[in-house]
Design a protein around this motif. Structure first.
Motif, short mmCIF file in Angstrom:
data_model
loop_
_atom_site.label_atom_id
_atom_site.label_comp_id
_atom_site.label_asym_id
_atom_site.label_seq_id
_atom_site.Cartn_x
_atom_site.Cartn_y
_atom_site.Cartn_z
N GLY A 19 -2.26 -23.12 11.52
CA GLY A 19 -0.94 -23.46 11.96
C GLY A 19 -0.12 -23.63 10.46
O GLY A 19 1.01 -22.85 10.13
N ALA A 20 -0.69 -24.29 9.69
CA ALA A 20 -0.05 -24.51 8.29
C ALA A 20 -0.10 -23.39 7.43
O ALA A 20 0.98 -23.02 6.71
CB ALA A 20 -0.89 -25.74 7.62
N SER A 21 -1.34 -22.58 7.37
CA SER A 21 -1.24 -21.61 6.69
C SER A 21 -0.16 -20.51 6.92
O SER A 21 0.52 -19.87 6.04
CB SER A 21 -2.69 -21.00 6.49
OG SER A 21 -3.04 -19.85 5.74
N GLY A 24 3.40 -21.36 5.92
CA GLY A 24 3.51 -20.88 4.49
C GLY A 24 3.47 -19.36 4.20
O GLY A 24 4.42 -18.97 3.33
N ASP A 25 2.90 -18.61 5.06
CA ASP A 25 2.70 -17.21 4.84
C ASP A 25 4.32 -16.72 5.16
O ASP A 25 4.79 -15.89 4.63
CB ASP A 25 1.78 -16.45 5.78
CG ASP A 25 0.40 -16.83 5.06
OD1 ASP A 25 0.11 -17.13 4.01
OD2 ASP A 25 -0.62 -16.44 5.90
N VAL A 26 4.92 -17.32 6.34
CA VAL A 26 6.08 -16.83 6.90
C VAL A 26 7.17 -17.06 5.93
O VAL A 26 8.00 -16.14 5.31
CB VAL A 26 6.53 -17.53 8.04
CG1 VAL A 26 7.79 -17.24 8.56
CG2 VAL A 26 5.51 -17.01 9.28
N THR A 145 0.19 -20.58 20.48
CA THR A 145 1.10 -21.48 20.78
C THR A 145 1.87 -21.91 19.44
O THR A 145 2.94 -21.90 19.03
CB THR A 145 1.22 -22.44 21.82
OG1 THR A 145 0.57 -21.65 22.92
CG2 THR A 145 2.09 -23.39 22.08
N LEU A 146 0.77 -22.43 18.74
CA LEU A 146 1.15 -23.08 17.46
C LEU A 146 1.48 -21.77 16.46
O LEU A 146 2.66 -22.28 15.62
CB LEU A 146 -0.22 -23.64 16.88
CG LEU A 146 -0.52 -24.89 17.28
CD1 LEU A 146 -1.93 -25.27 16.74
CD2 LEU A 146 0.20 -26.11 17.09
N THR A 147 1.00 -20.57 16.47
CA THR A 147 1.71 -19.70 15.56
C THR A 147 2.90 -19.38 15.95
O THR A 147 3.87 -19.00 15.12
CB THR A 147 0.39 -18.42 15.60
OG1 THR A 147 -0.60 -18.79 15.35
CG2 THR A 147 0.86 -17.19 14.80
N ARG A 148 3.19 -19.05 17.10
CA ARG A 148 4.61 -18.80 17.63
C ARG A 148 5.47 -20.09 17.18
O ARG A 148 6.69 -19.84 16.99
CB ARG A 148 4.66 -18.37 18.93
CG ARG A 148 3.90 -17.41 19.55
CD ARG A 148 4.37 -16.00 19.17
NE ARG A 148 3.71 -14.88 19.49
CZ ARG A 148 3.91 -13.65 19.23
NH1 ARG A 148 5.01 -13.31 18.40
NH2 ARG A 148 3.09 -12.78 19.55
N GLY A 149 5.14 -21.06 17.56
CA GLY A 149 6.02 -22.21 17.28
C GLY A 149 6.48 -22.40 15.75
O GLY A 149 7.57 -22.84 15.52
N VAL A 150 5.37 -21.94 15.00
CA VAL A 150 5.53 -21.95 13.44
C VAL A 150 6.70 -20.91 13.10
O VAL A 150 7.56 -21.60 12.28
CB VAL A 150 4.28 -21.90 12.67
CG1 VAL A 150 4.70 -21.22 11.27
CG2 VAL A 150 3.51 -23.18 12.58
N THR A 151 6.63 -19.87 13.67
CA THR A 151 7.71 -18.78 13.43
C THR A 151 8.92 -19.18 14.18
O THR A 151 10.10 -18.92 13.27
CB THR A 151 7.00 -17.47 14.34
OG1 THR A 151 5.66 -17.18 13.81
CG2 THR A 151 7.91 -16.22 14.05
N VAL A 152 9.03 -19.84 15.01
CA VAL A 152 10.34 -20.18 15.38
C VAL A 152 10.89 -21.44 14.48
O VAL A 152 12.10 -21.47 14.20
CB VAL A 152 10.26 -21.00 16.93
CG1 VAL A 152 11.63 -21.64 17.58
CG2 VAL A 152 9.82 -19.70 17.91
N THR A 172 6.30 -23.24 -3.65
CA THR A 172 5.72 -24.34 -3.67
C THR A 172 5.13 -25.02 -2.62
O THR A 172 3.92 -25.70 -2.37
CB THR A 172 6.77 -25.41 -4.42
OG1 THR A 172 7.28 -24.78 -5.72
CG2 THR A 172 6.15 -26.81 -4.52
N PHE A 173 5.87 -24.81 -1.17
CA PHE A 173 5.57 -25.25 -0.13
C PHE A 173 4.22 -24.37 0.49
O PHE A 173 3.42 -24.92 1.18
CB PHE A 173 6.60 -25.00 0.94
CG PHE A 173 6.59 -25.55 2.25
CD1 PHE A 173 6.75 -26.85 2.70
CD2 PHE A 173 5.70 -24.99 3.27
CE1 PHE A 173 6.64 -27.49 3.90
CE2 PHE A 173 5.60 -25.44 4.60
CZ PHE A 173 6.24 -26.67 4.75
N ASP A 174 4.30 -22.99 -0.02
CA ASP A 174 3.28 -22.08 0.39
C ASP A 174 2.07 -22.73 -0.22
O ASP A 174 0.86 -22.73 0.35
CB ASP A 174 3.60 -20.85 0.18
CG ASP A 174 2.58 -19.70 0.78
OD1 ASP A 174 1.93 -20.07 1.88
OD2 ASP A 174 2.46 -18.70 0.26
#
Length: 411
Positions: A19-21, A24-26, A145-152, A172-174
């Motif tokens: 989820g963290a990765s 950062g990618d987005v 769900t985590l991936t979609r939540g991160v996108t939102v 830097t965040f990435d």
């Protein structure tokens, strides 16, 4: 339902790191485009940056799957994360030294995405190793769900970073998310089977050819890839371009409406992901096709009723079908493909998706010059529904034949 899964240390760290990765990618994906335009002021060069983010998957995607099958997964994932940290931070350093150029940005973007070609299939193959089959529907659902939540979440985080620190600190965040990912992976206990493989450049390509032959010989895997390609082909342009163009014809606030529709879409996908494991513990190709059919009904709804309010309803229908089709595809790959071939299976799936996206955008970009958006939407939805129904009839007939053979055999 998810409490028991979350208490498993391996699964918890795997999901948190992923989820963290993804977050950062987005953010870095947006930052590459923002900075490219800031540096050049050119829409063409900014488009070139977007191509640099997708081209590696077409060039190295299949090779990444081979490497994922060959090398120790835990060590490979940590090394790839640690390589990405200085690469991404170099952009920040050059920015403050006023030495950052478009060309350097382009090279780093290409390298980061190329590393992703090896990281992503390897990361995917870890999940079946740390879970049992009965858990995978729930874990895949929680992961998505985590991936979609991160996108939102990413648009809100991006606005905060832009206003507080500037676009450069997206990178830097990435870098921080790569460090979190490496730490989480280090905490996952991955029990791998050691493989003795004669590693060479020639062997890489022969391994790709070997998997292609294996997939061709396995009917369910072959059909899964075929139906995936067809569904994604008819969906990509409609979702990424057609919907925005249609909104532009109907309203002066098309971008705002499109963002709201994406938010509704993401919310329904998350809700579907949470509910799905309550009813389904195992996935089949028929379930995948039912999901694709619902997906197609949503797209056909766009074209049939063609209005702003109906776009929201159609997107909600698509958001029910898409996770059913997507989660069942992942489950089937995890279940049908042997561990030593799984990296190649996931990389082949990714390359297939990118290729389907590219072909869809090209062909529909040509068709829209003389066919209306409404007709293209309706046509696309009907073809997805038709393909799914044909697929269901084929697979159900084969299942009946096998059942009859078994009954007659034991008489």
């Amino acid at each position: 339902m998810f409490t028991r899964i979350w208490k498993d240390k391996n699964i918890r760290y795997y999901l948190l790191g992923g989820g963290a990765s993804k977050l950062g990618d987005v953010l870095s994906g947006m930052a590459f485009l923002f900075l490219a335009y800031d540096l050049t002021g050119s829409k063409v060069l900014t488009t070139g940056m977007a191509i640099a983010e997708t081209l590696p998957y077409l060039l190295f995607g299949l090779i990444g799957g081979v490497i994922a099958d060959w090398l120790p997964k835990k060590k490979l994932l940590i090394v790839l994360d640690m390589i990405r940290i200085p690469l991404i931070l170099s952009i920040v350093c050059l920015f403050y030294l006023e030495l950052l150029s478009y060309f350097y940005l382009l090279v780093v973007s290409f390298l980061i995405q190329s590393i992703g070609c090896f990281f992503n299939p390897t990361h995917r193959t870890v999940l079946p190793i740390i879970t049992v089959e009965e858990e995978r529907t729930e874990v895949n659902s929680l992961n998505d769900t985590l991936t979609r939540g991160v996108t939102v979440l990413s648009p809100f985080l991006s606005v905060w970073l832009l206003n507080s620190y500037g676009v450069i600190h997206f990178f830097t965040f990435d870098a921080l998310t790569y460090a979190v990912s490496a730490y989480c992976i280090s905490k996952v206990n991955i029990q791998e089977r050691k493989q003795v493989v004669n590693k060479s450049v020639k062997k890489v390509f022969s391994s790709i050819a070997e998997f292609a032959s294996w997939a061709k010989a396995h009917t369910s895997v072959r059909q899964l890839f075929l139906f995936t390609f067809i569904t994604v082909f008819f969906n990509t342009w409609v979702w990424e371009v057609g919907l925005l163009l249609a909104l532009s014809e109907m309203s002066s606030e098309s971008e705002e409406l499109y963002s709201i529709i994406q938010g509704v879409f993401g919310g329904v996908v998350i809700l579907t992901n949470i509910i799905l494991p309550l009813f389904l513990k195992k996935m089949t190709l028929q379930i995948h096709l039912v999901g694709a059919m619902i997906w197609g009904i949503g797209i056909a709804y766009y074209g049939l009723f063609y209005g702003i309010n109906h776009f929201f309803i159609g997107s909600a229908i698509v958001a029910i079908g898409l996770p059913i089709a997507g989660l069942s595809r992942i489950y089937l790959i995890q279940s049908l493909v042997p561990e030593e071939k799984m990296g190649r299976a996931f990389s082949s799936n990714a390359v297939l998706l990118y290729f389907s996206n590219t072909v869809s955008l090209g062909i529909y970009g040509f068709l829209v010059s003389f066919i209306s958006i409404q007709k293209l939407m309706l046509f696309s939805g009907i073809l997805i529904i038709t393909t799914s129904i044909i697929g269901l009839l084929i697979t159900m007939n084969k299942t009946k034949l096998r059942w009859r053979f078994t009954i007659n055999f034991f008489k």
